[in-house]
Design a protein around this motif. Structure first.
Motif, short mmCIF file in Angstrom:
data_model
loop_
_atom_site.label_atom_id
_atom_site.label_comp_id
_atom_site.label_asym_id
_atom_site.label_seq_id
_atom_site.Cartn_x
_atom_site.Cartn_y
_atom_site.Cartn_z
N SER A 128 39.38 101.65 82.50
CA SER A 128 38.36 102.95 82.32
C SER A 128 38.28 103.36 80.68
CB SER A 128 38.00 104.25 83.23
OG SER A 128 39.59 104.77 83.52
N PRO A 134 40.70 111.16 87.40
CA PRO A 134 39.28 111.32 87.34
C PRO A 134 39.01 112.45 87.94
CG PRO A 134 40.18 109.00 88.67
CD PRO A 134 41.11 110.03 88.28
N THR A 164 33.27 108.09 87.08
CA THR A 164 32.44 106.80 86.26
C THR A 164 31.71 106.18 87.18
OG1 THR A 164 34.42 105.75 88.01
CG2 THR A 164 35.13 105.21 85.81
N ASP A 166 30.97 103.96 88.53
CA ASP A 166 31.58 103.06 89.38
C ASP A 166 31.44 104.24 90.76
OD1 ASP A 166 33.74 100.07 88.64
OD2 ASP A 166 31.87 100.57 88.52
N GLU A 167 32.12 105.02 90.13
CA GLU A 167 32.37 105.77 91.15
C GLU A 167 31.15 106.81 91.99
OE1 GLU A 167 36.94 108.11 90.56
OE2 GLU A 167 34.75 108.41 89.87
N ALA A 169 27.96 105.36 92.06
CA ALA A 169 27.39 104.00 92.40
C ALA A 169 28.32 104.70 94.26
CB ALA A 169 27.38 103.32 91.66
N PRO B 458 22.65 101.72 90.43
CA PRO B 458 23.08 101.37 88.38
C PRO B 458 23.19 99.84 88.79
CG PRO B 458 25.02 102.95 89.69
CD PRO B 458 23.42 103.03 90.72
N GLU B 484 33.68 98.47 95.37
CA GLU B 484 33.67 98.29 93.59
C GLU B 484 31.78 99.01 93.53
OE1 GLU B 484 36.84 97.56 92.18
OE2 GLU B 484 35.22 97.53 90.51
#
Lengths: 173, 565
Positions: A128, A134, A164, A166-167, A169, B458, B484
């Motif tokens: 990251s 985080p 982030t 990713d999280e 998402a 995203p 992920e």
């Protein structure tokens, strides 16, 4: 002979924990070493302060300090220093070896843990670009809700988030 | 068998896995040998544990002084009824989960590096768990905890994906704190009594000032409370467990928190029989039950729901411990056995669901009942068992605890009985929600919103044939990459992408061995109900021993008290 166990505390005035236990391996001096106690307090306090930081490296240093504080605490527990434990020296004059054995084990364990945490923070930095711990996933979700809707009372505009992409998402899924 | 020979068996549950770990590390180039070694070692562990259960029940606690160094210097390993039972259950769970993970490895044709460290680490975890159960002194208990924690750090961050590193950070730091607290507790205990041997402590702690005893007790209970995920100290668990590979999560959920519970039972009965903390522990139990299950109700991912039920049901065991009566302890012991098996089974099922459908998010799962009837039957059985539907073991365990609570007969214990019933119903609600959404609801409702949601995310929507770019991270299946994000998740296999776009009907089939292992775990949960009579009698005997204390103390220190002090 009948075997009765002292399951209830013995009656009579309470003396001191060490004397009540009556262990010969513990030195007769009951007063703990004040200097060492202060060192323990300072180490643990600094450790807690560092532990509260967002940066994993600081957290790591914090755990290191707390671990060292606890190690020093074991020295306090061992009583005043005595003779080295060689053959020929009377057992009563020798330093209590048990806390030293325990503290050695604890030091080895903390060494390994620190190694692992270092690897972990390096990997976190690789992934990251920061070693900040985080956001909590639930907190991030709440914050995201606040972003989408009206800001909630606990949400501060312009406060930087380390969540982030990713999280976020993942929370969508 | 002669008593000496039986006592010689006591260190085997620690030694076997440690030797096995060394062996599997030595043969790391040959996955087949690794699998063979681990299976053999854990089978041996189960056999030894079974012998220990029988012998400990027949002869009372078995003691071995390591290296024949007697007290006060020696380190003792003690297998009493409780330890032996815990060893047996944990051995069975570790073996079944190992079979599951081996089958998963075969399916995915894993020959990469992460798999080669999986077996040694897994065996070290087994050694740590066994060592914690057998430890006859506080410091050895600490060492056992550290061994299992270390193995768990590695297993939790296996593959080093972003999700797992994040989860691992929280987990490691929290575990470190609890270890530091435990060490402080040990130091204070040693300062106050001059010993760390549990039997010795049991005698000496009685002579201490009640205030000092309270400090020691609070220190140890807090350390164990963090490990057992008791309510105010439980926030780390639902964040860290769900991200690990399925077999790892299953073993963690089944065993690790229960080691904390075991430690609590041990110190509460042996060291602090005059405990004044009934009230505090009961409040903690009540809050753990209710708040944990409310967390489960509010979640929308299968693994997170299960993690929250795990936290919540710790409250039942704490309930039994807080009562500190023989019946309460017996109820807690029975419930621990039930909960280890059933929680492991449920997490294995979650792993299968994830493998089958590519996700465990309830919003995206549907129609599993039609697509895989066998999986649905397994989930349904396990879910009903966890919720406590008669005549399964979950029901029997809860009844045992509620009876003990009613006998205790204080307002707080009644509140706990009510709280326990409400929690049981809410567990049923949370799992019924899973059943309705993921299994029962017909499939076609999903794809439109689902795909739209993905496209707006995203990452890009899954594309067929997108190469398994993250293949290295897929350690024990595809769950690593699934976490992920939606787009990356599809990268693991074409089959997963198919599952996303066309529904479970075309997704990959479940390997029979994995199904069999999961079914075996679920079946063990049912067998517990079948043998509930003998098992409860055993738990009762174990609890009576614990409450009487002298069987343990006299087998460790067979000297008259005058000499002993």
């Amino acid at each position: 002979m009948g075997l009765t166990l002292p399951l209830a505390p013995p009656a009579g005035p309470f003396e001191s924990p060490l004397r009540a236990a009556g262990d010969p391996t513990i030195s007769s001096s009951l007063a703990p070493n004040a200097v060492l106690l202060v060192v323990v307090a300072v180490l643990v306090a600094s450790g807690v302060f560092l532990l509260l930081d967002r940066s994993l490296v600081r957290v790591l240093l914090g755990t290191l300090l707390i671990g060292n504080g606890v190690s020093v605490l074991f020295l306090v527990v061992g009583g005043p220093a005595g003779e080295p434990p060689f053959a020929g020296i009377p057992a009563t004059d020798v330093s209590d070896p048990l806390p030293q054995a325990m503290v050695l084990t604890a030091i080895v364990i903390s060494l390994a843990t620190i190694g692992f945490l270092l690897a972990l923070s390096y990997r976190l930095w690789q992934l990251s670009g920061t070693d900040n711990v985080p956001d909590d996933i639930e907190d991030a979700r709440l914050q995201e809700l606040a972003d989408l809707d009206e800001p909630s009372s606990t949400f501060a505009e312009g406060e930087e988030s380390t969540t982030t992409a990713d999280e976020l998402a993942e929370d969508h899924t | 068998m002669t008593p000496g020979l039986v006592s010689d068996l006591v260190p085997l549950p620690v030694l076997l896995p440690l030797l096995g770990a060394a062996l599997t590390l030595a043969v790391r180039r040959s996955p087949r040998l690794q699998r063979l070694t681990s299976t053999a070692v854990l089978t041996g562990l189960v056999v030894v544990a079974a012998v220990l259960v029988v012998e400990a029940d027949r002869r009372g606690p078995l003691v071995l002084w390591v290296g024949a160094w007697k007290e006060p210097l020696g380190i003792s390993l003690v297998a009493d009824r409780l330890s032996a039972l815990m060893l047996l259950v944990s051995g069975v769970v570790m073996l079944v989960v190992l079979v599951f993970s081996i089958a998963q490895g075969y399916e995915d044709d894993e020959t990469d590096t992460p798999m080669t460290i999986f077996h040694p680490t897994y065996l070290v975890l087994a050694a740590g768990v066994s060592n914690a159960f057998l430890a006859g002194d506080l410091f050895n208990l600490f060492v056992g905890f550290e061994i299992l924690l270390f193995a768990s750090y590695v297993l939790l961050t296996l593959g080093g994906t972003s999700e797992r590193i994040h989860a691992g950070t929280t987990y490691v730091v929290v575990s470190l704190l609890s270890s530091a607290l435990f060490l402080i507790g040990i130091a204070a205990t040693y300062a106050a009594t001059g010993t760390v041997n549990l039997a010795h402590l049991a005698i000496r702690i009685g002579g201490l000032d009640p205030g000092i005893v309270l400090v020691l007790q609070l220190c140890l209970l807090t350390a164990f409370g963090i490990k057992a995920a008791v309510f105010p100290l439980s926030a780390w668990l639902p964040d860290s467990y769900p991200t690990a590979p399925a077999p790892v999560t299953a073993v963690f959920a089944g065993l690790l928190t229960k080691v904390g519970i075991y430690a609590m039972i041990r110190v509460q009965t042996l060291l602090f029989p005059q405990s004044t903390l009934h009230g505090l522990l009961m409040w903690a139990a009540l809050l753990t039950l209710v708040i944990g299950i409310l967390g489960a109700v509010s979640q929308s991912g299968l693994k997170r729901i299960l993690s929250f039920t795990l936290v919540s049901h710790i409250g039942y065991m704490l309930f039994g411990i807080a009562l500190a009566t023989a019946h309460g302890m017996a109820g807690a012991i029975f419930y621990v056995v039930h909960h280890i098996t059933i929680q492991t089974a449920l997490f294995l099922i979650a792993g299968l669901v994830e493998r089958f459908a590519g996700t465990t998010s309830l919003d995206r799962l549907a129609g599993l009942a039609a697509a895989s009837p066998l999986l649905s039957i397994l989930f349904f059985t396990a879910a009903m068992n966890l919720s406590g539907i008669p005549p399964m073991s979950g029901f029997l365990g809860k009844i045992g605890l509620f009876q003990a609570g009613v006998e205790f007969d204080t307002p707080l214990s009644w509140a706990l009985v009510v709280g326990g019933i409400v929690t049981s119903l809410l567990t049923l609600y949370a799992l019924a929600k899973v059943w309705n959404q993921a299994f029962w609801r017909p499939f076609p409702e999903i794809p439109d919103t689902d795909l739209a949601g993905q496209a707006s995310g995203p990452a890009e929507a899954p594309v067929l044939g997108e190469a398994p770019v993250l293949g290295d991270d897929a350690v024990l299946g595809d769950d690593a990459v699934l976490l992920e994000g939606p787009g990356a998740g599809a990268g693991s296999t074409t089959a997963t992408a198919l599952a996303r776009t066309q529904g479970p009907s075309t997704s990959r089939a479940l390997p029979p061995v994995m199904l069999a292992a999961t079914a075996a775990m679920t079946a063990v949960g049912l067998v517990i109900a079948l043998v509930a009579g003998p098992l409860f009698a055993y738990a009762q005997r174990a609890a009576t021993d614990l409450m009487r204390r002298d069987p343990y103390i006299t087998s460790v220190l067979p000297l008259p008290p005058g000499v002993r002090q």
